[in-house]
Design an enzyme around this catalytic site. Structure first.
Site, PDB file in Angstrom:
ATOM      1  N   ILE A 155      -4.390  -5.920  -4.753  1.00 36.23           N
ATOM      2  CA  ILE A 155      -5.117  -5.482  -3.539  1.00 36.23           C
ATOM      3  C   ILE A 155      -5.212  -4.040  -3.615  1.00 36.23           C
ATOM      4  CG2 ILE A 155      -3.985  -4.836  -1.067  1.00 36.23           C
ATOM      5  CD1 ILE A 155      -1.670  -7.124  -1.625  1.00 36.23           C
ATOM      6  N   ASP A 174      -1.391   4.894 -10.820  1.00 41.23           N
ATOM      7  CA  ASP A 174      -0.630   3.659 -11.169  1.00 41.23           C
ATOM      8  C   ASP A 174       0.043   3.810 -12.496  1.00 41.23           C
ATOM      9  OD1 ASP A 174       0.060   0.871 -12.233  1.00 41.23           O
ATOM     10  OD2 ASP A 174      -0.942   0.128 -10.333  1.00 41.23           O
ATOM     11  N   CYS A 201       1.629  -0.471  -3.898  1.00 42.49           N
ATOM     12  CA  CYS A 201       2.656  -0.714  -5.008  1.00 42.49           C
ATOM     13  C   CYS A 201       3.859  -1.685  -4.363  1.00 42.49           C
ATOM     14  CB  CYS A 201       3.152   0.373  -5.589  1.00 42.49           C
ATOM     15  SG  CYS A 201       3.868   1.666  -4.412  1.00 42.49           S
ATOM     16  N   PRO A 202       4.546  -2.080  -5.373  1.00 40.42           N
ATOM     17  CA  PRO A 202       5.753  -2.819  -4.913  1.00 40.42           C
ATOM     18  C   PRO A 202       6.892  -1.907  -4.506  1.00 40.42           C
ATOM     19  CG  PRO A 202       5.540  -3.065  -7.351  1.00 40.42           C
ATOM     20  CD  PRO A 202       4.342  -1.993  -6.975  1.00 40.42           C
ATOM     21  N   THR A 228       0.316  -0.896   3.873  1.00 42.41           N
ATOM     22  CA  THR A 228       0.562  -2.496   4.067  1.00 42.41           C
ATOM     23  C   THR A 228       1.242  -3.155   2.882  1.00 42.41           C
ATOM     24  OG1 THR A 228      -1.323  -2.774   2.484  1.00 42.41           O
ATOM     25  CG2 THR A 228      -1.867  -2.509   5.151  1.00 42.41           C
ATOM     26  N   SER A 229       2.258  -2.395   2.525  1.00 41.88           N
ATOM     27  CA  SER A 229       2.947  -2.867   1.157  1.00 41.88           C
ATOM     28  C   SER A 229       4.319  -3.387   1.660  1.00 41.88           C
ATOM     29  CB  SER A 229       2.932  -1.973   0.111  1.00 41.88           C
ATOM     30  OG  SER A 229       3.218  -2.500  -0.991  1.00 41.88           O
ATOM     31  N   ARG A 230       5.079  -2.421   1.655  1.00 41.92           N
ATOM     32  CA  ARG A 230       6.378  -2.574   2.216  1.00 41.92           C
ATOM     33  C   ARG A 230       7.056  -1.240   2.899  1.00 41.92           C
ATOM     34  NH1 ARG A 230       5.732  -7.188   1.650  1.00 41.92           N
ATOM     35  NH2 ARG A 230       6.572  -8.848   0.313  1.00 41.92           N
ATOM     36  N   ASP A 254       1.388  -1.701   8.639  1.00 41.80           N
ATOM     37  CA  ASP A 254       1.749  -3.555   8.791  1.00 41.80           C
ATOM     38  C   ASP A 254       3.171  -3.688   8.474  1.00 41.80           C
ATOM     39  OD1 ASP A 254       0.395  -5.959   9.321  1.00 41.80           O
ATOM     40  OD2 ASP A 254       0.870  -6.264   7.273  1.00 41.80           O
ATOM     41  N   GLU A 259      11.938  -3.734   9.577  1.00 45.04           N
ATOM     42  CA  GLU A 259      11.140  -4.541  10.450  1.00 45.04           C
ATOM     43  C   GLU A 259      11.628  -6.025  10.621  1.00 45.04           C
ATOM     44  OE1 GLU A 259       7.704  -4.794   7.336  1.00 45.04           O
ATOM     45  OE2 GLU A 259       8.374  -7.111   7.253  1.00 45.04           O
ATOM     46  N   HIS A 291       3.214  -7.069   9.948  1.00 42.23           N
ATOM     47  CA  HIS A 291       3.212  -7.728   8.649  1.00 42.23           C
ATOM     48  C   HIS A 291       2.310  -8.948   8.850  1.00 42.23           C
ATOM     49  CE1 HIS A 291       5.885  -7.978   4.941  1.00 42.23           C
ATOM     50  NE2 HIS A 291       4.532  -8.481   4.594  1.00 42.23           N
TER      51      HIS A 291
END
Ligand code: NAI
Length: 328
Positions: A155, A174, A201-202, A228-230, A254, A259, A291
């Protein structure tokens, strides 16, 4: 194969039902989220199928195993809500959909950026109210500005291309850089030099609250934050403080740390008891979506196809390509 499908939404049924018939699989669609208290609903099913806000803790894993479930099929990419070590210990294979439409998420990130910057979400309501004033809607040119992209996997690298297409300079961070493609910098430099910071990133113990009070202070004044990840990549209190004192110019989110009680649900008749979420929603320079970055036709089709193919691999005794393994 029969599948206990948790946290079902109408769009899941639309994409999974016809395809499951082709495989000859039976799906029981449950509204409930998967958790320690609901896992028993999977009794007698081969596979439990779960999504991003289900809670697959060690206890849930234990109940699934007791119920005779042979595999947990996540119909999403992220798996921070799965106790992968507990599943491995219990010998419960966990599979996921590692990639469905990275473009969908990257494009939604761009939509958030454009909207937050040019305030189209506010313009929309003004014009509907016959208010044609543009006072307060000024943005900035993206061309010539710097986008800092954290995580340049599927992404993040597409979002980098989009930002480059806007004429932005892209800085990337990264731990596993794609050497030749982007300008990688240390994380500290990315935070201090970027006009826009986008998280791709996760969520891991290393990345939890990577945007925190210290980081906010280091950022350029007026920076736009995109996530938009977590949700838990950002300490919401630090974000709110930064937004209120003007250090942060805007945020497109997002995902949100807490959430799970709200996102994907219609709570329009209720009072939001989460004070941080309520405060975020009152700020004009914040745009929150629920989300939905993944939510395109192409992504839903791919999610259904890969999930059922993962299950088919179990049925046929083939290697499970999309297994999630514990971190070593
Ligand atoms: P990916 O696995 O292709 O890329 C993740 C990248 O993050 C990798 O290059 C990895 O090396 C990097 N990374 C790992 N640890 C890092 C760290 N400490 N700092 C910076 N980078 C780090 O994953 P993909 O498909 O690009 O997805 C990214 C995230 O997007 C997922 O983890 C998931 O949480 C989220 N997501 C959100 C969706 C939505 O609808 N909002 C849908 C799909 C994914």
């Amino acid at each position: 194969m029969n599948i206990a499908f948790f946290d079902t939404k109408p769009y899941d049924y639309i994409w999974f039902e016809p395809l499951s018939k082709e495989y000859g699989y039976e799906i029981r669609y449950c509204d409930y989220r998967l958790g320690a208290d609901t896992a028993v609903l999977a009794k007698g099913y081969d596979v439990a199928c779960a999504f991003v806000n289900d809670n697959i803790c060690a206890e849930t894993v234990g109940v699934l195993k007791k119920c005779g479930v042979r595999m947990l099929a996540m119909r999403c990419a992220g798996y921070n809500n799965v106790d992968v070590a507990a599943a491995a210990k219990a010998q419960l294979p966990v599979v996921r959909v590692p990639s469905y439409s990275p473009s969908a998420v990257a494009e939604h990130t761009a939509a958030l950026l454009l909207s937050v910057n040019r305030k189209t979400h506010r313009a929309y309501y003004r014009i509907r109210d016959n208010n044609f004033s543009i006072n307060g809607l000024m943005g900035f040119d993206l061309a010539g500005k710097t986008a800092g992209i954290i995580g340049t996997g599927q992404i993040g690298s597409i979002f980098a291309d989009i930002a480059l297409g806007f004429g932005m300079r892209v800085l990337a961070y990264d731990p596993f850089p794609k050497e030749d493609q982007l300008e990688y910098v240390p994380l500290d430099r990315l935070f201090t030099a970027s006009d826009v910071i986008s998280l791709h990133c996760p969520l891991t113990p290393d990345t939890y609250h990577m945007i925190n009070k210290r980081r906010v202070k280091e950022m350029k004044k007026g920076v736009v934050i995109l996530n938009t990840s977590r949700g838990a990549l950002i300490d919401t209190e630090a974000l709110l403080e930064g937004l209120i004192d003007g250090q942060i110019g805007g945020a497109g989110l997002d995902v949100y740390e807490e959430e799970s009680d709200y996102f994907f649900e219609d709570r329009s008749g209720e009072i939001i008891r989460d004070e941080e979420l309520s405060r975020l929603l009152t700020l004009p320079n914040v745009l929150v979506t629920s989300h939905q970055a993944f939510f395109t036709r192409e992504a839903m089709q791919a999610i259904a196809m890969v999930t059922l193919e993962n299950i088919c691999a179990l049925e046929q005794g083939r290697p499970l390509e999309n297994t999630i393994l514990p971190r070593s």
